[in-house]
Design a protein around this motif. Structure first.
Motif, PDB file in Angstrom:
ATOM      1  N   ALA A   1      19.354 -15.416 -90.078  1.00  0.00           N
ATOM      2  CA  ALA A   1      19.524 -16.707 -90.744  1.00  0.00           C
ATOM      3  C   ALA A   1      19.735 -16.570 -92.239  1.00  0.00           C
ATOM      4  O   ALA A   1      20.122 -17.536 -92.900  1.00  0.00           O
ATOM      5  CB  ALA A   1      18.323 -17.599 -90.466  1.00  0.00           C
ATOM      6  N   GLY A   2      19.468 -15.389 -92.778  1.00  0.00           N
ATOM      7  CA  GLY A   2      19.694 -15.168 -94.202  1.00  0.00           C
ATOM      8  C   GLY A   2      18.434 -15.319 -95.035  1.00  0.00           C
ATOM      9  O   GLY A   2      17.513 -16.060 -94.669  1.00  0.00           O
ATOM     10  N   THR A   3      18.401 -14.609 -96.145  1.00  0.00           N
ATOM     11  CA  THR A   3      17.323 -14.738 -97.132  1.00  0.00           C
ATOM     12  C   THR A   3      17.966 -15.025 -98.479  1.00  0.00           C
ATOM     13  O   THR A   3      18.819 -14.263 -98.935  1.00  0.00           O
ATOM     14  CB  THR A   3      16.494 -13.452 -97.248  1.00  0.00           C
ATOM     15  OG1 THR A   3      15.854 -13.193 -96.006  1.00  0.00           O
ATOM     16  CG2 THR A   3      15.449 -13.590 -98.346  1.00  0.00           C
ATOM     17  N   ARG A   4      17.539 -16.119 -99.076  1.00  0.00           N
ATOM     18  CA  ARG A   4      18.063 -16.469-100.398  1.00  0.00           C
ATOM     19  C   ARG A   4      17.178 -15.840-101.456  1.00  0.00           C
ATOM     20  O   ARG A   4      15.974 -16.120-101.507  1.00  0.00           O
ATOM     21  CB  ARG A   4      18.109 -17.977-100.581  1.00  0.00           C
ATOM     22  CG  ARG A   4      19.166 -18.638 -99.754  1.00  0.00           C
ATOM     23  CD  ARG A   4      19.474 -20.037-100.219  1.00  0.00           C
ATOM     24  NE  ARG A   4      20.600 -20.570 -99.483  1.00  0.00           N
ATOM     25  CZ  ARG A   4      21.196 -21.712 -99.755  1.00  0.00           C
ATOM     26  NH1 ARG A   4      20.766 -22.456-100.750  1.00  0.00           N
ATOM     27  NH2 ARG A   4      22.214 -22.118 -99.026  1.00  0.00           N
ATOM     28  N   LEU A   5      17.780 -15.010-102.277  1.00  0.00           N
ATOM     29  CA  LEU A   5      17.063 -14.345-103.364  1.00  0.00           C
ATOM     30  C   LEU A   5      17.472 -14.973-104.682  1.00  0.00           C
ATOM     31  O   LEU A   5      18.660 -15.086-104.984  1.00  0.00           O
ATOM     32  CB  LEU A   5      17.388 -12.845-103.386  1.00  0.00           C
ATOM     33  CG  LEU A   5      16.877 -12.071-104.597  1.00  0.00           C
ATOM     34  CD1 LEU A   5      15.358 -12.033-104.616  1.00  0.00           C
ATOM     35  CD2 LEU A   5      17.460 -10.666-104.616  1.00  0.00           C
TER      36      LEU A   5
ATOM     37  N   GLU B   1      11.971  -6.069-101.280  1.00  0.00           N
ATOM     38  CA  GLU B   1      12.056  -5.642 -99.888  1.00  0.00           C
ATOM     39  C   GLU B   1      12.259  -6.872 -99.023  1.00  0.00           C
ATOM     40  O   GLU B   1      11.445  -7.789 -99.042  1.00  0.00           O
ATOM     41  CB  GLU B   1      10.819  -4.873 -99.425  1.00  0.00           C
ATOM     42  CG  GLU B   1      10.943  -4.431 -97.959  1.00  0.00           C
ATOM     43  CD  GLU B   1      10.043  -3.259 -97.592  1.00  0.00           C
ATOM     44  OE1 GLU B   1       9.233  -2.840 -98.434  1.00  0.00           O
ATOM     45  OE2 GLU B   1      10.174  -2.767 -96.448  1.00  0.00           O
ATOM     46  N   LEU B   2      13.347  -6.877 -98.285  1.00  0.00           N
ATOM     47  CA  LEU B   2      13.653  -7.972 -97.354  1.00  0.00           C
ATOM     48  C   LEU B   2      13.541  -7.442 -95.939  1.00  0.00           C
ATOM     49  O   LEU B   2      14.155  -6.439 -95.597  1.00  0.00           O
ATOM     50  CB  LEU B   2      15.063  -8.516 -97.604  1.00  0.00           C
ATOM     51  CG  LEU B   2      15.343  -9.048 -99.000  1.00  0.00           C
ATOM     52  CD1 LEU B   2      16.783  -9.586 -99.075  1.00  0.00           C
ATOM     53  CD2 LEU B   2      14.365 -10.132 -99.391  1.00  0.00           C
ATOM     54  N   GLY B   3      12.754  -8.150 -95.137  1.00  0.00           N
ATOM     55  CA  GLY B   3      12.506  -7.696 -93.783  1.00  0.00           C
ATOM     56  C   GLY B   3      13.573  -8.155 -92.799  1.00  0.00           C
ATOM     57  O   GLY B   3      14.159  -9.238 -92.939  1.00  0.00           O
TER      58      GLY B   3
ATOM     59  N   ASN C   1      11.826 -13.683 -94.506  1.00  0.00           N
ATOM     60  CA  ASN C   1      11.700 -14.594 -95.635  1.00  0.00           C
ATOM     61  C   ASN C   1      12.986 -15.400 -95.766  1.00  0.00           C
ATOM     62  O   ASN C   1      14.065 -14.835 -95.766  1.00  0.00           O
ATOM     63  CB  ASN C   1      11.463 -13.821 -96.935  1.00  0.00           C
ATOM     64  CG  ASN C   1      10.331 -12.833 -96.800  1.00  0.00           C
ATOM     65  OD1 ASN C   1      10.554 -11.650 -96.570  1.00  0.00           O
ATOM     66  ND2 ASN C   1       9.119 -13.334 -96.912  1.00  0.00           N
ATOM     67  N   HIS C   2      12.834 -16.700 -95.912  1.00  0.00           N
ATOM     68  CA  HIS C   2      14.025 -17.520 -96.119  1.00  0.00           C
ATOM     69  C   HIS C   2      14.382 -17.606 -97.592  1.00  0.00           C
ATOM     70  O   HIS C   2      15.557 -17.694 -97.948  1.00  0.00           O
ATOM     71  CB  HIS C   2      13.794 -18.922 -95.554  1.00  0.00           C
ATOM     72  CG  HIS C   2      13.670 -18.921 -94.066  1.00  0.00           C
ATOM     73  ND1 HIS C   2      14.688 -18.540 -93.233  1.00  0.00           N
ATOM     74  CD2 HIS C   2      12.629 -19.229 -93.258  1.00  0.00           C
ATOM     75  CE1 HIS C   2      14.292 -18.625 -91.974  1.00  0.00           C
ATOM     76  NE2 HIS C   2      13.051 -19.029 -91.960  1.00  0.00           N
TER      77      HIS C   2
ATOM     78  N   ASP D   1      21.694  -9.972-108.939  1.00  0.00           N
ATOM     79  CA  ASP D   1      21.420  -9.819-107.500  1.00  0.00           C
ATOM     80  C   ASP D   1      21.102 -11.146-106.833  1.00  0.00           C
ATOM     81  O   ASP D   1      20.891 -11.196-105.617  1.00  0.00           O
ATOM     82  CB  ASP D   1      20.244  -8.852-107.285  1.00  0.00           C
ATOM     83  CG  ASP D   1      20.577  -7.429-107.692  1.00  0.00           C
ATOM     84  OD1 ASP D   1      19.684  -6.735-108.207  1.00  0.00           O
ATOM     85  OD2 ASP D   1      21.746  -7.018-107.501  1.00  0.00           O
ATOM     86  N   THR D   2      21.052 -12.193-107.594  1.00  0.00           N
ATOM     87  CA  THR D   2      20.848 -13.530-107.025  1.00  0.00           C
ATOM     88  C   THR D   2      21.952 -13.809-106.026  1.00  0.00           C
ATOM     89  O   THR D   2      23.135 -13.814-106.366  1.00  0.00           O
ATOM     90  CB  THR D   2      20.849 -14.599-108.134  1.00  0.00           C
ATOM     91  OG1 THR D   2      19.714 -14.402-108.964  1.00  0.00           O
ATOM     92  CG2 THR D   2      20.818 -16.001-107.542  1.00  0.00           C
ATOM     93  N   ALA D   3      21.560 -14.021-104.774  1.00  0.00           N
ATOM     94  CA  ALA D   3      22.540 -14.150-103.687  1.00  0.00           C
ATOM     95  C   ALA D   3      21.787 -14.430-102.396  1.00  0.00           C
ATOM     96  O   ALA D   3      20.556 -14.453-102.370  1.00  0.00           O
ATOM     97  CB  ALA D   3      23.349 -12.856-103.540  1.00  0.00           C
ATOM     98  N   GLU D   4      22.551 -14.612-101.335  1.00  0.00           N
ATOM     99  CA  GLU D   4      21.950 -14.712-100.007  1.00  0.00           C
ATOM    100  C   GLU D   4      22.262 -13.428 -99.254  1.00  0.00           C
ATOM    101  O   GLU D   4      23.388 -12.926 -99.303  1.00  0.00           O
ATOM    102  CB  GLU D   4      22.484 -15.921 -99.249  1.00  0.00           C
ATOM    103  CG  GLU D   4      21.713 -16.205 -97.970  1.00  0.00           C
ATOM    104  CD  GLU D   4      21.852 -17.636 -97.473  1.00  0.00           C
ATOM    105  OE1 GLU D   4      22.764 -18.362 -97.936  1.00  0.00           O
ATOM    106  OE2 GLU D   4      21.036 -18.031 -96.607  1.00  0.00           O
TER     107      GLU D   4
END
Lengths: 111, 115
Positions: B107-111, B20-22, B8-9, B85-88
């Motif tokens: 590439a990172g996931t922006r939350l 959950e970040l894959g 997820n980007h 927790d807002t962050a990359e």
């Protein structure tokens, strides 16, 4: 310990100018790295060093040069700056097969 | 070539939702695995790491990650997210065949967590 320090924090260059981004670490780490971070692109490795006097290219080395004369310092040189080099640059160091410690970054704009 | 994929980007959640970040990587040998977090305007910081042993590792701020070797995955989880927790978030892999000094970043996931 200051950890990894980088200067400057911000810089604006004109096309064709040159500059050196400074990076210093005080943790006696052998491994040091330069990355650039562009929005949505993650981190791209520019150059790395496994010890004083030893450097090697990463994924995106074109337009950059590095040197490592001491364990502590790993400056990144930009020659003939181009707009494509507008980015945030992070320096990092590592003790070996472990986590990397990052500096605060340099935000560079080339106009 | 070795690579790290983050599924997820961008992720948007409300506070108290589960996260959950894959993360999947393409390397069959020994690896060290990491999750880093980058808060807005700051540099990357280590969230947690896995070297060996219990495949469920716990990090700072209530985060945990599970290494599933058969799936080449190292997913990050948190039961209840907070606005802070807002962050990359970056998954990273250090393959053994690089001598242990090259780390490959996703590439990172922006939350973004809505208050």
């Amino acid at each position: 310990n200051a950890g990894v320090t980088q200067t400057p924090k911000f810089r604006i260059l004109k096309i064709g100018q040159s500059m050196t981004l400074q990076c210093t670490q005080d943790m006696n780490h052998n491994y040091m790295y330069w990355y650039r971070q562009d929005p949505g692109m993650g981190l791209k490795l520019i150059y790395y060093s496994v010890g004083a006097g030893i450097t090697d290219k990463g994924e995106v080395p074109n337009g950059y040069n590095v040197s490592r004369s001491t364990t502590e310092d790993f400056p990144l040189r930009l020659e003939l700056a181009a707009p494509s080099q507008t980015s945030v640059y992070f320096c990092a160091s590592m003790a070996g097969y472990n986590e990397q410690f990052f500096g605060p970054g340099t935000r560079l704009t080339v106009l | 070539a070795q690579s790290v994929s983050q599924h997820n980007h961008h992720v948007i959640l409300s506070e108290a939702a589960s996260l959950e970040l894959g993360c999947n990587y393409s390397y069959g040998g020994t690896v060290n695995l990491f999750w880093y977090v980058q808060y807005p305007g700051q540099h990357l910081q280590l969230l947690l790491k896995y070297f060996s042993g219990d495949p469920l590792v716990k990090g700072i701020k209530g985060f945990e990650a599970e290494f599933i070797k058969s799936k080449f995955s190292f997913n990050l989880r948190k039961p209840s997210v907070q606005w802070s927790d807002t962050a990359e978030y970056f998954c990273a892999v250090c393959p053994g065949n690089t001598g242990g000094f090259k780390t490959i970043f996703g590439a990172g996931t922006r939350l973004f967590v809505k208050a």
